[in-house]
Motif scaffolding. Structure first.
Motif, PDB file in Angstrom:
ATOM      1  N   GLY A   1     -13.518  10.517   4.694  1.00 45.79           N
ATOM      2  CA  GLY A   1     -14.816  10.898   4.170  1.00 45.79           C
ATOM      3  C   GLY A   1     -14.782  11.361   2.722  1.00 45.79           C
ATOM      4  N   THR A   2     -13.589  11.629   2.201  1.00 49.43           N
ATOM      5  CA  THR A   2     -13.461  12.070   0.804  1.00 49.43           C
ATOM      6  C   THR A   2     -13.300  10.906  -0.163  1.00 49.43           C
ATOM      7  N   TYR A   3     -13.240   9.667   0.375  1.00 49.92           N
ATOM      8  CA  TYR A   3     -13.054   8.487  -0.461  1.00 49.92           C
ATOM      9  C   TYR A   3     -14.325   7.635  -0.462  1.00 49.92           C
ATOM     10  N   THR A   4     -14.504   6.882  -1.536  1.00 49.59           N
ATOM     11  CA  THR A   4     -15.609   5.928  -1.598  1.00 49.59           C
ATOM     12  C   THR A   4     -15.239   4.701  -0.771  1.00 49.59           C
ATOM     13  N   LEU A   5     -16.229   3.881  -0.475  1.00 47.63           N
ATOM     14  CA  LEU A   5     -15.972   2.647   0.269  1.00 47.63           C
ATOM     15  C   LEU A   5     -14.995   1.753  -0.485  1.00 47.63           C
ATOM     16  N   ALA A   6     -15.140   1.655  -1.795  1.00 46.08           N
ATOM     17  CA  ALA A   6     -14.231   0.822  -2.605  1.00 46.08           C
ATOM     18  C   ALA A   6     -12.804   1.365  -2.529  1.00 46.08           C
ATOM     19  N   GLU A   7     -12.659   2.678  -2.567  1.00 52.35           N
ATOM     20  CA  GLU A   7     -11.319   3.266  -2.471  1.00 52.35           C
ATOM     21  C   GLU A   7     -10.714   3.018  -1.090  1.00 52.35           C
ATOM     22  N   LEU A   8     -11.531   3.131  -0.046  1.00 59.10           N
ATOM     23  CA  LEU A   8     -11.034   2.876   1.307  1.00 59.10           C
ATOM     24  C   LEU A   8     -10.609   1.419   1.478  1.00 59.10           C
ATOM     25  N   GLU A   9     -11.356   0.506   0.881  1.00 59.57           N
ATOM     26  CA  GLU A   9     -10.980  -0.911   0.944  1.00 59.57           C
ATOM     27  C   GLU A   9      -9.650  -1.151   0.241  1.00 59.57           C
ATOM     28  N   LEU A  10      -9.435  -0.499  -0.876  1.00 54.94           N
ATOM     29  CA  LEU A  10      -8.168  -0.619  -1.602  1.00 54.94           C
ATOM     30  C   LEU A  10      -7.014  -0.046  -0.775  1.00 54.94           C
ATOM     31  N   ILE A  11      -7.232   1.112  -0.175  1.00 49.74           N
ATOM     32  CA  ILE A  11      -6.203   1.732   0.671  1.00 49.74           C
ATOM     33  C   ILE A  11      -5.889   0.833   1.863  1.00 49.74           C
ATOM     34  N   ALA A  12      -6.931   0.284   2.500  1.00 49.24           N
ATOM     35  CA  ALA A  12      -6.732  -0.597   3.651  1.00 49.24           C
ATOM     36  C   ALA A  12      -5.942  -1.840   3.253  1.00 49.24           C
ATOM     37  N   ASP A  13      -6.257  -2.403   2.093  1.00 51.92           N
ATOM     38  CA  ASP A  13      -5.523  -3.566   1.603  1.00 51.92           C
ATOM     39  C   ASP A  13      -4.051  -3.214   1.380  1.00 51.92           C
ATOM     40  N   PHE A  14      -3.792  -2.073   0.769  1.00 56.18           N
ATOM     41  CA  PHE A  14      -2.421  -1.622   0.545  1.00 56.18           C
ATOM     42  C   PHE A  14      -1.678  -1.466   1.876  1.00 56.18           C
ATOM     43  N   LEU A  15      -2.331  -0.853   2.861  1.00 56.57           N
ATOM     44  CA  LEU A  15      -1.680  -0.644   4.157  1.00 56.57           C
ATOM     45  C   LEU A  15      -1.421  -1.969   4.878  1.00 56.57           C
ATOM     46  N   ARG A  16      -2.355  -2.921   4.793  1.00 58.88           N
ATOM     47  CA  ARG A  16      -2.122  -4.251   5.384  1.00 58.88           C
ATOM     48  C   ARG A  16      -0.916  -4.921   4.730  1.00 58.88           C
ATOM     49  N   ARG A  17      -0.858  -4.866   3.408  1.00 56.16           N
ATOM     50  CA  ARG A  17       0.257  -5.501   2.689  1.00 56.16           C
ATOM     51  C   ARG A  17       1.579  -4.797   2.985  1.00 56.16           C
ATOM     52  N   THR A  18       1.546  -3.481   3.101  1.00 60.09           N
ATOM     53  CA  THR A  18       2.749  -2.725   3.446  1.00 60.09           C
ATOM     54  C   THR A  18       3.226  -3.097   4.842  1.00 60.09           C
ATOM     55  N   THR A  19       2.285  -3.229   5.777  1.00 57.74           N
ATOM     56  CA  THR A  19       2.623  -3.628   7.141  1.00 57.74           C
ATOM     57  C   THR A  19       3.266  -5.007   7.153  1.00 57.74           C
ATOM     58  N   THR A  20       2.707  -5.939   6.402  1.00 51.95           N
ATOM     59  CA  THR A  20       3.265  -7.291   6.323  1.00 51.95           C
ATOM     60  C   THR A  20       4.663  -7.264   5.709  1.00 51.95           C
ATOM     61  N   ALA A  21       4.846  -6.484   4.656  1.00 50.70           N
ATOM     62  CA  ALA A  21       6.166  -6.386   4.024  1.00 50.70           C
ATOM     63  C   ALA A  21       7.192  -5.832   5.016  1.00 50.70           C
ATOM     64  N   GLY A  22       6.800  -4.816   5.779  1.00 47.57           N
ATOM     65  CA  GLY A  22       7.710  -4.255   6.777  1.00 47.57           C
ATOM     66  C   GLY A  22       8.026  -5.240   7.879  1.00 47.57           C
ATOM     67  N   SER A  23       7.012  -5.942   8.359  1.00 47.18           N
ATOM     68  CA  SER A  23       7.203  -6.938   9.413  1.00 47.18           C
ATOM     69  C   SER A  23       8.101  -8.075   8.941  1.00 47.18           C
ATOM     70  N   ASP A  24       7.835  -8.576   7.748  1.00 51.30           N
ATOM     71  CA  ASP A  24       8.661  -9.655   7.200  1.00 51.30           C
ATOM     72  C   ASP A  24      10.103  -9.210   7.013  1.00 51.30           C
TER      73      ASP A  24
END
Length: 137
Positions: A106-129
């Motif tokens: 709730g302390t982040y804007t929607l744009a910031e949350l989208e950026l964080i979500a993208d980072f976490l998806r990419r981090t997850t993929t990097a870990g999985s790979d």
């Protein structure tokens, strides 16, 4: 962060009497199931014999069910599916963390949350790979 989340998961597991590896397998079953035990072993990076013991404990404690795989020509083939009867225990335990995460988000804007979500998806993929590369070696 990895250490803190590992400790949190270990404490969650202890509350419902799940070993770390049992907790991991239950999560994989609930996320990707129903699964054949060999597919679970592959996803978890465990030896199939180890998975048999884990599945025995999870079934005994009412977390999963083993069922005949109707799609297989091998009549011995089974799939494992999560039982939702005990999920309320998990939701109850996670409520504190979920509330804290809701407040944090709730302390982040929607744009910031989208950026964080993208980072976490990419981090997850990097870990999985990276984990898959270690299996292939």
């Amino acid at each position: 962060m990895n250490i803190e989340l590992s400790l949190l998961n270990r404490r969650f597991g202890a509350k419902v009497e799940l070993k770390d590896v049992d907790w991991t397998c239950l999560d994989l079953i609930n996320r990707h199931g129903p699964l054949a035990p060999t597919a679970l072993a592959r996803r978890a990076g465990l030896h199939p014999a180890t998975v048999t013991g884990i599945l025995d404990r999870l079934q005994r404690d009412g977390w999963i069910a083993r069922e005949r795989d109707a799609d297989s020509v091998d009549r011995r083939a089974v799939i494992v599916r999560g039982l939702r009867d005990r999920n309320h225990e998990l939701f109850q335990m996670f409520s504190g963390m979920n509330g804290r995460m809701d407040a944090l988000c709730g302390t982040y804007t929607l744009a910031e949350l989208e950026l964080i979500a993208d980072f976490l998806r990419r981090t997850t993929t990097a870990g999985s790979d990276s984990a898959e590369e270690l299996v292939a070696e």
